[in-house]
Design a protein around this motif. Structure first.
Motif, PDB file in Angstrom:
ATOM      1  N   ALA A 173       1.024  -1.277   0.312  1.00 23.48           N
ATOM      2  CA  ALA A 173       0.342   0.082   0.062  1.00 23.48           C
ATOM      3  C   ALA A 173       0.989   1.333  -0.450  1.00 23.48           C
ATOM      4  CB  ALA A 173      -1.378  -0.196   0.896  1.00 23.48           C
ATOM      5  N   LYS A 174       1.520   0.940   0.575  1.00 24.71           N
ATOM      6  CA  LYS A 174       2.151   2.524   0.845  1.00 24.71           C
ATOM      7  C   LYS A 174       3.441   2.919  -0.163  1.00 24.71           C
ATOM      8  CE  LYS A 174       7.096   4.318   3.071  1.00 24.71           C
ATOM      9  NZ  LYS A 174       7.539   4.488   4.466  1.00 24.71           N
ATOM     10  N   TYR A 175       3.585   1.838  -1.515  1.00 21.72           N
ATOM     11  CA  TYR A 175       4.383   2.365  -2.224  1.00 21.72           C
ATOM     12  C   TYR A 175       3.782   1.937  -3.441  1.00 21.72           C
ATOM     13  CZ  TYR A 175       9.475   1.905  -1.562  1.00 21.72           C
ATOM     14  OH  TYR A 175      10.396   2.614  -0.585  1.00 21.72           O
ATOM     15  N   LEU A 176       2.070   2.005  -3.664  1.00 16.15           N
ATOM     16  CA  LEU A 176       1.276   2.078  -4.676  1.00 16.15           C
ATOM     17  C   LEU A 176       1.551   2.957  -5.884  1.00 16.15           C
ATOM     18  CD1 LEU A 176      -1.447   0.335  -6.319  1.00 16.15           C
ATOM     19  CD2 LEU A 176      -2.819   1.481  -4.748  1.00 16.15           C
ATOM     20  N   ASP A 177       0.725   4.445  -5.072  1.00 18.71           N
ATOM     21  CA  ASP A 177       0.539   5.630  -5.735  1.00 18.71           C
ATOM     22  C   ASP A 177       1.865   5.669  -6.737  1.00 18.71           C
ATOM     23  OD1 ASP A 177      -0.811   8.122  -6.752  1.00 18.71           O
ATOM     24  OD2 ASP A 177       0.941   8.399  -5.473  1.00 18.71           O
ATOM     25  N   ARG A 178       2.901   5.628  -6.264  1.00 17.62           N
ATOM     26  CA  ARG A 178       4.256   6.150  -6.635  1.00 17.62           C
ATOM     27  C   ARG A 178       5.016   4.865  -7.841  1.00 17.62           C
ATOM     28  NH1 ARG A 178       8.261   6.558  -1.939  1.00 17.62           N
ATOM     29  NH2 ARG A 178       6.854   5.585  -0.655  1.00 17.62           N
ATOM     30  N   ASN A 179       4.323   3.760  -7.415  1.00 14.86           N
ATOM     31  CA  ASN A 179       4.733   2.296  -8.099  1.00 14.86           C
ATOM     32  C   ASN A 179       3.937   2.939  -9.603  1.00 14.86           C
ATOM     33  OD1 ASN A 179       6.749   0.601  -6.758  1.00 14.86           O
ATOM     34  ND2 ASN A 179       5.157  -0.159  -6.288  1.00 14.86           N
ATOM     35  N   ILE A 180       2.988   3.172  -9.055  1.00 15.64           N
ATOM     36  CA  ILE A 180       1.956   3.633 -10.579  1.00 15.64           C
ATOM     37  C   ILE A 180       2.834   4.843 -11.604  1.00 15.64           C
ATOM     38  CG2 ILE A 180      -0.338   4.037 -11.290  1.00 15.64           C
ATOM     39  CD1 ILE A 180      -1.707   2.978  -9.183  1.00 15.64           C
ATOM     40  N   LYS A 181       3.082   5.666 -10.439  1.00 12.31           N
ATOM     41  CA  LYS A 181       3.620   6.980 -11.557  1.00 12.31           C
ATOM     42  C   LYS A 181       4.801   6.830 -12.102  1.00 12.31           C
ATOM     43  CE  LYS A 181       1.840  10.510  -7.998  1.00 12.31           C
ATOM     44  NZ  LYS A 181       2.135  11.751  -7.610  1.00 12.31           N
ATOM     45  N   ALA A 182       5.341   5.488 -11.623  1.00 10.58           N
ATOM     46  CA  ALA A 182       7.199   4.967 -12.096  1.00 10.58           C
ATOM     47  C   ALA A 182       6.952   3.944 -13.632  1.00 10.58           C
ATOM     48  CB  ALA A 182       7.872   3.871 -10.720  1.00 10.58           C
ATOM     49  N   LEU A 183       5.482   3.457 -13.599  1.00  7.34           N
ATOM     50  CA  LEU A 183       5.701   2.524 -14.711  1.00  7.34           C
ATOM     51  C   LEU A 183       5.792   3.468 -16.012  1.00  7.34           C
ATOM     52  CD1 LEU A 183       2.725   0.078 -13.429  1.00  7.34           C
ATOM     53  CD2 LEU A 183       4.907  -0.070 -13.496  1.00  7.34           C
ATOM     54  N   GLU A 201      -5.215   3.758  -1.966  1.00  7.09           N
ATOM     55  CA  GLU A 201      -5.876   4.799  -3.224  1.00  7.09           C
ATOM     56  C   GLU A 201      -5.314   4.808  -4.896  1.00  7.09           C
ATOM     57  OE1 GLU A 201      -8.271   8.336  -2.562  1.00  7.09           O
ATOM     58  OE2 GLU A 201      -9.696   7.740  -0.878  1.00  7.09           O
ATOM     59  N   ALA A 202      -5.579   4.440  -5.638  1.00  6.48           N
ATOM     60  CA  ALA A 202      -5.275   4.194  -6.755  1.00  6.48           C
ATOM     61  C   ALA A 202      -5.884   5.471  -7.720  1.00  6.48           C
ATOM     62  CB  ALA A 202      -5.059   2.584  -6.829  1.00  6.48           C
ATOM     63  N   ASN A 203      -5.001   5.992  -8.453  1.00  6.52           N
ATOM     64  CA  ASN A 203      -5.953   7.024  -9.418  1.00  6.52           C
ATOM     65  C   ASN A 203      -5.730   6.184 -11.345  1.00  6.52           C
ATOM     66  OD1 ASN A 203      -6.040   8.861 -11.446  1.00  6.52           O
ATOM     67  ND2 ASN A 203      -5.171  10.764 -10.526  1.00  6.52           N
ATOM     68  N   LEU A 204      -6.841   5.746 -11.288  1.00  9.55           N
ATOM     69  CA  LEU A 204      -7.568   5.270 -12.385  1.00  9.55           C
ATOM     70  C   LEU A 204      -7.438   6.615 -13.889  1.00  9.55           C
ATOM     71  CD1 LEU A 204     -10.807   3.397 -10.920  1.00  9.55           C
ATOM     72  CD2 LEU A 204      -8.111   2.347 -10.904  1.00  9.55           C
ATOM     73  N   GLY A 205      -7.221   7.100 -13.434  1.00 10.65           N
ATOM     74  CA  GLY A 205      -7.467   7.984 -14.127  1.00 10.65           C
ATOM     75  C   GLY A 205      -6.155   8.187 -15.407  1.00 10.65           C
ATOM     76  N   ARG A 206      -4.594   8.315 -14.204  1.00  8.78           N
ATOM     77  CA  ARG A 206      -3.592   7.982 -14.482  1.00  8.78           C
ATOM     78  C   ARG A 206      -3.362   5.790 -14.946  1.00  8.78           C
ATOM     79  NH1 ARG A 206      -1.314   8.922  -9.724  1.00  8.78           N
ATOM     80  NH2 ARG A 206      -0.356  11.194  -9.678  1.00  8.78           N
ATOM     81  N   MET A 207      -3.983   5.401 -14.801  1.00  5.20           N
ATOM     82  CA  MET A 207      -3.527   4.223 -15.460  1.00  5.20           C
ATOM     83  C   MET A 207      -4.407   4.293 -16.518  1.00  5.20           C
ATOM     84  SD  MET A 207      -4.179   2.153 -11.315  1.00  5.20           S
ATOM     85  CE  MET A 207      -4.301   0.723 -12.972  1.00  5.20           C
ATOM     86  N   LEU A 208      -5.053   4.765 -16.757  1.00  7.29           N
ATOM     87  CA  LEU A 208      -6.298   3.809 -18.149  1.00  7.29           C
ATOM     88  C   LEU A 208      -5.784   4.966 -19.533  1.00  7.29           C
ATOM     89  CD1 LEU A 208      -9.968   5.135 -16.791  1.00  7.29           C
ATOM     90  CD2 LEU A 208      -8.984   2.569 -17.572  1.00  7.29           C
ATOM     91  N   PRO A 209      -5.020   5.531 -19.290  1.00  4.67           N
ATOM     92  CA  PRO A 209      -4.367   6.252 -20.768  1.00  4.67           C
ATOM     93  C   PRO A 209      -2.869   5.647 -21.015  1.00  4.67           C
ATOM     94  CG  PRO A 209      -4.186   7.993 -19.171  1.00  4.67           C
ATOM     95  CD  PRO A 209      -5.442   6.766 -18.448  1.00  4.67           C
ATOM     96  N   ARG A 210      -1.983   5.094 -20.214  1.00  7.68           N
ATOM     97  CA  ARG A 210      -0.449   4.391 -20.391  1.00  7.68           C
ATOM     98  C   ARG A 210      -1.251   2.468 -20.084  1.00  7.68           C
ATOM     99  NH1 ARG A 210       3.054   8.067 -18.877  1.00  7.68           N
ATOM    100  NH2 ARG A 210       4.222   6.284 -18.408  1.00  7.68           N
ATOM    101  N   ARG A 211      -2.067   2.410 -19.834  1.00  3.86           N
ATOM    102  CA  ARG A 211      -2.963   0.927 -20.192  1.00  3.86           C
ATOM    103  C   ARG A 211      -2.195  -0.213 -19.467  1.00  3.86           C
ATOM    104  NH1 ARG A 211      -1.726   3.048 -24.617  1.00  3.86           N
ATOM    105  NH2 ARG A 211       0.607   2.177 -25.377  1.00  3.86           N
ATOM    106  N   LEU A 212      -1.362   0.520 -18.041  1.00  2.00           N
ATOM    107  CA  LEU A 212      -1.259   0.163 -16.130  1.00  2.00           C
ATOM    108  C   LEU A 212      -2.090  -1.478 -16.325  1.00  2.00           C
ATOM    109  CD1 LEU A 212      -0.112   2.644 -14.377  1.00  2.00           C
ATOM    110  CD2 LEU A 212       1.208   1.731 -16.707  1.00  2.00           C
TER     111      LEU A 212
END
Length: 337
Positions: free
Chosen positions: A226-236, A254-265
Protein backbone atom coordinates in the motif's frame (compact mmCIF):
# COMPACT_ATOMS: atom_id res chain seq x y z
CA UNK A 1 11.16 -35.37 15.37
CA UNK A 2 12.39 -31.91 16.36
CA UNK A 3 10.56 -28.95 14.89
CA UNK A 4 10.11 -25.25 15.48
CA UNK A 5 6.48 -24.70 16.45
CA UNK A 6 4.25 -21.72 17.10
CA UNK A 7 2.11 -22.08 20.21
CA UNK A 8 1.27 -18.37 20.11
CA UNK A 9 1.95 -15.36 17.89
CA UNK A 10 4.38 -12.57 18.63
CA UNK A 11 8.10 -11.77 18.51
CA UNK A 12 10.93 -14.15 17.62
CA UNK A 13 10.92 -15.60 21.14
CA UNK A 14 7.64 -17.46 20.44
CA UNK A 15 9.52 -19.86 18.14
CA UNK A 16 9.80 -23.02 20.24
CA UNK A 17 11.80 -26.22 19.73
CA UNK A 18 9.32 -29.08 20.16
CA UNK A 19 9.11 -32.83 19.70
CA UNK A 20 6.21 -33.63 17.37
CA UNK A 21 5.15 -36.75 15.41
CA UNK A 22 7.09 -37.46 12.24
CA UNK A 23 5.11 -37.18 8.99
CA UNK A 24 4.13 -40.08 6.77
CA UNK A 25 4.04 -40.07 2.99
CA UNK A 26 0.46 -39.99 1.76
CA UNK A 27 -0.45 -40.91 -1.85
CA UNK A 28 1.28 -38.55 -4.27
CA UNK A 29 3.76 -37.27 -1.72
CA UNK A 30 7.17 -38.06 -0.23
CA UNK A 31 8.85 -37.47 3.13
CA UNK A 32 12.10 -35.53 3.03
CA UNK A 33 14.74 -35.72 5.74
CA UNK A 34 15.53 -32.01 5.98
CA UNK A 35 19.11 -30.86 5.59
CA UNK A 36 18.51 -27.09 5.46
CA UNK A 37 15.45 -24.83 5.58
CA UNK A 38 15.20 -21.37 4.02
CA UNK A 39 13.73 -18.33 5.78
CA UNK A 40 11.24 -16.08 4.02
CA UNK A 41 9.59 -12.88 5.15
CA UNK A 42 6.27 -14.71 5.03
CA UNK A 43 7.58 -16.77 7.97
CA UNK A 44 7.86 -13.57 10.01
CA UNK A 45 4.31 -12.61 9.11
CA UNK A 46 3.06 -16.07 10.09
CA UNK A 47 4.89 -15.82 13.42
CA UNK A 48 3.22 -12.46 14.05
CA UNK A 49 -0.23 -13.88 13.24
CA UNK A 50 -0.67 -12.04 9.93
CA UNK A 51 -0.24 -14.93 7.48
CA UNK A 52 -2.32 -17.97 8.30
CA UNK A 53 -1.35 -21.40 6.95
CA UNK A 54 -3.45 -22.50 3.95
CA UNK A 55 -6.41 -24.85 4.12
CA UNK A 56 -5.36 -28.39 4.92
CA UNK A 57 -2.37 -27.36 7.03
CA UNK A 58 -1.44 -29.13 10.25
CA UNK A 59 -3.74 -27.57 12.83
CA UNK A 60 -2.27 -29.38 15.84
CA UNK A 61 1.32 -28.25 15.32
CA UNK A 62 1.96 -25.00 13.42
CA UNK A 63 5.44 -25.29 11.89
CA UNK A 64 6.70 -22.44 9.65
CA UNK A 65 8.92 -22.93 6.63
CA UNK A 66 8.26 -22.64 2.90
CA UNK A 67 11.34 -24.32 1.39
CA UNK A 68 13.88 -26.98 2.28
CA UNK A 69 16.56 -29.23 0.89
CA UNK A 70 17.31 -32.78 1.94
CA UNK A 71 17.00 -36.44 1.05
CA UNK A 72 13.86 -38.47 0.33
CA UNK A 73 13.32 -41.06 3.09
CA UNK A 74 9.94 -42.52 2.11
CA UNK A 75 7.54 -42.43 -0.82
CA UNK A 76 3.75 -42.54 -0.97
CA UNK A 77 1.58 -44.53 -3.35
CA UNK A 78 1.53 -43.28 -6.91
CA UNK A 79 4.93 -41.56 -6.85
CA UNK A 80 7.03 -42.94 -9.69
CA UNK A 81 9.51 -40.21 -10.60
CA UNK A 82 11.41 -40.17 -7.30
CA UNK A 83 13.27 -42.74 -5.18
CA UNK A 84 14.40 -43.06 -1.58
CA UNK A 85 17.81 -41.43 -1.28
CA UNK A 86 17.24 -38.80 -3.97
CA UNK A 87 18.71 -35.39 -3.10
CA UNK A 88 16.03 -32.74 -3.53
CA UNK A 89 14.91 -29.22 -2.79
CA UNK A 90 11.25 -28.52 -2.23
CA UNK A 91 8.65 -25.76 -2.31
CA UNK A 92 6.31 -26.05 0.68
CA UNK A 93 3.07 -24.66 2.01
CA UNK A 94 4.29 -25.16 5.61
CA UNK A 95 6.47 -27.32 7.82
CA UNK A 96 10.04 -26.61 6.73
CA UNK A 97 11.47 -25.81 10.17
CA UNK A 98 11.66 -29.50 11.10
CA UNK A 99 13.78 -32.61 10.78
CA UNK A 100 11.29 -34.11 8.33
CA UNK A 101 8.55 -32.75 6.10
CA UNK A 102 5.94 -34.23 3.78
CA UNK A 103 6.04 -32.77 0.25
CA UNK A 104 3.74 -33.25 -2.76
CA UNK A 105 5.89 -34.94 -5.40
CA UNK A 106 5.12 -32.18 -7.92
CA UNK A 107 6.89 -29.64 -5.71
CA UNK A 108 10.29 -31.35 -5.71
CA UNK A 109 13.41 -30.25 -7.57
CA UNK A 110 16.38 -32.54 -8.13
CA UNK A 111 19.72 -31.52 -6.61
CA UNK A 112 22.64 -33.11 -8.47
CA UNK A 113 25.59 -34.65 -6.68
CA UNK A 114 28.23 -32.01 -6.09
CA UNK A 115 25.77 -29.17 -5.55
CA UNK A 116 25.53 -28.01 -1.96
CA UNK A 117 22.29 -29.03 -0.24
CA UNK A 118 22.58 -25.94 1.96
CA UNK A 119 22.73 -23.63 -1.05
CA UNK A 120 19.92 -25.54 -2.77
CA UNK A 121 17.60 -24.62 0.12
CA UNK A 122 18.06 -20.95 -0.74
CA UNK A 123 16.49 -21.33 -4.18
CA UNK A 124 12.99 -22.89 -4.48
CA UNK A 125 10.87 -20.06 -3.08
CA UNK A 126 12.76 -17.21 -4.77
CA UNK A 127 13.04 -18.87 -8.18
CA UNK A 128 9.38 -19.91 -8.21
CA UNK A 129 8.18 -16.52 -6.94
CA UNK A 130 10.18 -14.48 -9.44
CA UNK A 131 9.42 -16.83 -12.34
CA UNK A 132 5.66 -16.87 -11.71
CA UNK A 133 5.38 -13.13 -11.16
CA UNK A 134 8.01 -11.39 -13.26
CA UNK A 135 8.08 -13.71 -16.24
CA UNK A 136 4.76 -15.59 -16.37
CA UNK A 137 2.36 -12.96 -15.01
CA UNK A 138 4.15 -9.73 -15.95
CA UNK A 139 5.82 -11.04 -19.11
CA UNK A 140 9.18 -9.30 -18.71
CA UNK A 141 10.82 -9.23 -22.13
CA UNK A 142 14.48 -8.90 -23.13
CA UNK A 143 15.51 -5.23 -23.27
CA UNK A 144 12.79 -4.09 -20.85
CA UNK A 145 13.45 -2.41 -17.51
CA UNK A 146 12.60 -4.26 -14.29
CA UNK A 147 12.46 -2.29 -11.03
CA UNK A 148 12.87 -4.49 -7.94
CA UNK A 149 12.07 -3.13 -4.51
CA UNK A 150 14.33 -4.66 -1.86
CA UNK A 151 17.21 -5.52 -4.14
CA UNK A 152 19.30 -6.97 -1.33
CA UNK A 153 16.69 -9.48 -0.19
CA UNK A 154 16.54 -13.13 -1.18
CA UNK A 155 13.87 -12.30 -3.77
CA UNK A 156 15.81 -9.25 -4.94
CA UNK A 157 19.16 -10.98 -5.42
CA UNK A 158 17.44 -13.76 -7.37
CA UNK A 159 15.42 -11.33 -9.50
CA UNK A 160 18.55 -9.42 -10.51
CA UNK A 161 20.25 -12.55 -11.80
CA UNK A 162 17.17 -14.03 -13.46
CA UNK A 163 16.27 -10.82 -15.28
CA UNK A 164 19.83 -10.26 -16.47
CA UNK A 165 20.08 -13.83 -17.74
CA UNK A 166 16.85 -13.15 -19.65
CA UNK A 167 18.35 -10.07 -21.33
CA UNK A 168 16.42 -7.45 -19.33
CA UNK A 169 17.78 -4.37 -17.56
CA UNK A 170 17.44 -4.10 -13.79
CA UNK A 171 17.13 -1.26 -11.32
CA UNK A 172 16.78 -1.94 -7.59
CA UNK A 173 15.90 0.00 -4.48
CA UNK A 174 18.04 -0.53 -1.39
CA UNK A 175 18.38 1.03 2.04
CA UNK A 176 22.17 1.14 2.34
CA UNK A 177 25.32 1.62 0.29
CA UNK A 178 26.48 -1.84 1.39
CA UNK A 179 23.45 -3.46 -0.21
CA UNK A 180 23.71 -1.20 -3.25
CA UNK A 181 27.32 -2.20 -3.90
CA UNK A 182 26.38 -5.86 -3.59
CA UNK A 183 23.54 -5.50 -6.09
CA UNK A 184 25.81 -3.74 -8.60
CA UNK A 185 28.37 -6.53 -8.28
CA UNK A 186 25.55 -9.04 -8.86
CA UNK A 187 24.61 -7.35 -12.14
CA UNK A 188 22.09 -4.59 -11.36
CA UNK A 189 22.29 -1.82 -13.96
CA UNK A 190 21.13 0.88 -11.53
CA UNK A 191 20.74 1.25 -7.76
CA UNK A 192 18.37 3.64 -5.98
CA UNK A 193 18.83 4.38 -2.27
CA UNK A 194 15.20 4.86 -1.23
CA UNK A 195 16.27 6.65 1.96
CA UNK A 196 17.98 9.41 -0.04
CA UNK A 197 16.25 9.47 -3.44
CA UNK A 198 12.74 9.52 -4.90
CA UNK A 199 12.56 6.25 -6.81
CA UNK A 200 9.94 7.66 -9.21
CA UNK A 201 12.23 10.47 -10.37
CA UNK A 202 15.27 8.21 -10.42
CA UNK A 203 13.71 5.44 -12.52
CA UNK A 204 12.70 8.04 -15.09
CA UNK A 205 16.25 9.41 -15.13
CA UNK A 206 17.66 5.91 -15.38
CA UNK A 207 15.40 4.96 -18.28
CA UNK A 208 15.92 8.29 -20.03
CA UNK A 209 18.48 9.61 -22.47
CA UNK A 210 20.81 12.18 -21.00
CA UNK A 211 18.77 15.19 -19.89
CA UNK A 212 15.53 13.75 -21.25
CA UNK A 213 13.56 11.71 -18.67
CA UNK A 214 12.48 8.25 -19.69
CA UNK A 215 9.09 6.60 -19.40
CA UNK A 216 9.86 4.50 -16.34
CA UNK A 217 9.96 0.80 -15.56
CA UNK A 218 8.24 -1.76 -17.75
CA UNK A 219 7.78 -4.13 -14.80
CA UNK A 220 7.93 -3.48 -11.06
CA UNK A 221 8.31 -6.28 -8.50
CA UNK A 222 7.03 -4.89 -5.21
CA UNK A 223 7.19 -6.25 -1.66
CA UNK A 224 5.97 -3.07 0.04
CA UNK A 225 2.31 -2.87 -0.95
CA UNK A 226 0.00 0.00 0.00
CA UNK A 227 2.69 2.53 0.94
CA UNK A 228 4.22 2.34 -2.54
CA UNK A 229 1.11 1.85 -4.69
CA UNK A 230 0.67 5.44 -5.92
CA UNK A 231 4.38 5.95 -6.55
CA UNK A 232 4.70 2.58 -8.28
CA UNK A 233 1.93 3.59 -10.67
CA UNK A 234 3.75 6.85 -11.39
CA UNK A 235 6.99 4.94 -11.96
CA UNK A 236 5.54 2.62 -14.63
CA UNK A 237 6.08 3.12 -18.33
CA UNK A 238 3.24 2.93 -20.86
CA UNK A 239 1.94 -0.66 -20.88
CA UNK A 240 3.78 -1.18 -17.57
CA UNK A 241 3.00 -4.03 -15.20
CA UNK A 242 3.13 -3.88 -11.41
CA UNK A 243 3.17 -7.16 -9.51
CA UNK A 244 2.77 -6.96 -5.74
CA UNK A 245 4.02 -9.90 -3.69
CA UNK A 246 4.35 -8.38 -0.21
CA UNK A 247 2.58 -6.06 2.17
CA UNK A 248 5.38 -4.67 4.34
CA UNK A 249 3.95 -1.18 3.81
CA UNK A 250 0.30 -1.92 4.52
CA UNK A 251 -2.74 -3.43 2.83
CA UNK A 252 -5.00 -0.52 1.83
CA UNK A 253 -4.35 2.36 -0.59
CA UNK A 254 -6.13 4.39 -3.26
CA UNK A 255 -5.19 4.09 -6.92
CA UNK A 256 -5.64 6.87 -9.48
CA UNK A 257 -7.45 5.10 -12.31
CA UNK A 258 -7.23 8.25 -14.38
CA UNK A 259 -3.48 7.83 -14.47
CA UNK A 260 -3.68 4.13 -15.24
CA UNK A 261 -6.21 4.03 -18.09
CA UNK A 262 -4.44 6.17 -20.71
CA UNK A 263 -1.10 4.46 -19.96
CA UNK A 264 -2.64 0.97 -20.13
CA UNK A 265 -1.16 -0.10 -16.81
CA UNK A 266 -1.66 -3.48 -15.17
CA UNK A 267 -1.63 -3.97 -11.40
CA UNK A 268 -1.70 -7.49 -9.98
CA UNK A 269 -1.17 -8.98 -6.53
CA UNK A 270 -0.32 -12.63 -5.97
CA UNK A 271 0.87 -15.09 -3.37
CA UNK A 272 2.54 -18.42 -4.02
CA UNK A 273 1.78 -20.23 -0.77
CA UNK A 274 -2.00 -20.40 -1.10
CA UNK A 275 -2.08 -21.61 -4.71
CA UNK A 276 -3.56 -25.07 -5.33
CA UNK A 277 -1.07 -27.94 -5.54
CA UNK A 278 -1.67 -28.32 -9.27
CA UNK A 279 -0.68 -24.70 -9.91
CA UNK A 280 2.41 -25.04 -7.74
CA UNK A 281 3.38 -28.21 -9.59
CA UNK A 282 3.16 -26.39 -12.92
CA UNK A 283 5.31 -23.52 -11.62
CA UNK A 284 7.90 -25.94 -10.21
CA UNK A 285 7.95 -27.89 -13.47
CA UNK A 286 8.54 -24.70 -15.47
CA UNK A 287 11.30 -23.59 -13.11
CA UNK A 288 12.91 -27.04 -13.24
CA UNK A 289 13.34 -26.68 -17.00
CA UNK A 290 14.62 -23.10 -16.92
CA UNK A 291 16.13 -21.19 -14.01
CA UNK A 292 16.70 -24.28 -11.82
CA UNK A 293 18.90 -25.80 -14.49
CA UNK A 294 20.76 -22.53 -14.80
CA UNK A 295 21.32 -22.46 -11.04
CA UNK A 296 22.50 -26.06 -10.91
CA UNK A 297 24.98 -25.26 -13.71
CA UNK A 298 26.33 -22.20 -11.90
CA UNK A 299 24.65 -19.51 -13.99
CA UNK A 300 22.49 -18.24 -11.13
CA UNK A 301 24.14 -18.15 -7.72
CA UNK A 302 22.30 -18.85 -4.48
CA UNK A 303 23.05 -15.83 -2.30
CA UNK A 304 23.38 -16.99 1.31
CA UNK A 305 23.62 -14.33 3.98
CA UNK A 306 23.98 -16.57 7.04
CA UNK A 307 23.14 -19.95 8.53
CA UNK A 308 21.75 -20.64 11.99
CA UNK A 309 21.14 -23.96 13.77
CA UNK A 310 17.49 -24.97 13.83
CA UNK A 311 17.32 -24.25 17.56
CA UNK A 312 18.41 -20.65 16.89
CA UNK A 313 15.46 -19.86 14.62
CA UNK A 314 14.59 -16.88 16.85
CA UNK A 315 17.97 -15.26 16.16
CA UNK A 316 17.54 -15.92 12.44
CA UNK A 317 14.13 -14.20 12.51
CA UNK A 318 15.56 -11.25 14.42
CA UNK A 319 18.26 -10.77 11.79
CA UNK A 320 15.73 -10.74 8.96
CA UNK A 321 13.37 -8.49 10.90
CA UNK A 322 16.18 -5.96 11.39
CA UNK A 323 16.83 -5.91 7.63
CA UNK A 324 20.47 -6.87 8.11
CA UNK A 325 20.60 -9.70 5.60
CA UNK A 326 21.75 -9.66 2.00
CA UNK A 327 20.28 -12.71 0.32
CA UNK A 328 18.88 -15.73 2.14
CA UNK A 329 19.06 -16.71 5.80
CA UNK A 330 19.12 -20.47 6.33
CA UNK A 331 18.44 -22.89 9.19
CA UNK A 332 20.84 -25.84 9.34
CA UNK A 333 18.92 -28.93 10.38
CA UNK A 334 21.42 -31.73 9.60
CA UNK A 335 25.14 -32.03 8.96
CA UNK A 336 26.35 -31.62 5.39
CA UNK A 337 25.53 -34.59 3.20
Amino acid sequence: MRAITLTEHGGPDVLTVSEIPSPTARPGSVVVDVHTAGLNRADLLQRQGHYNPPAGANTEHEVPGLEVSGTISSIGDGVTDWAVGDRVAALLAEGGYAEQVEVPAGQLLAVPDGFSLAEAAALPEVLCTVHSNVFTAAGLAPGEWLLVHGGGSGIGTAAIQMAKSHGAKVAVTVGSDRKGDFCRDLGADAVINYKEEDFVERIREITGDGDTPGDGADVILDVVGAKYLDRNIKALAVDGRLTIIGLQGGVKAEANLGRMLPRRLTVMATTLRARPEAQKARIVADVAQTFWQEAMNGGIKPIVDSEFPLADAAQAHARMEAGENIGKILLSVAADG
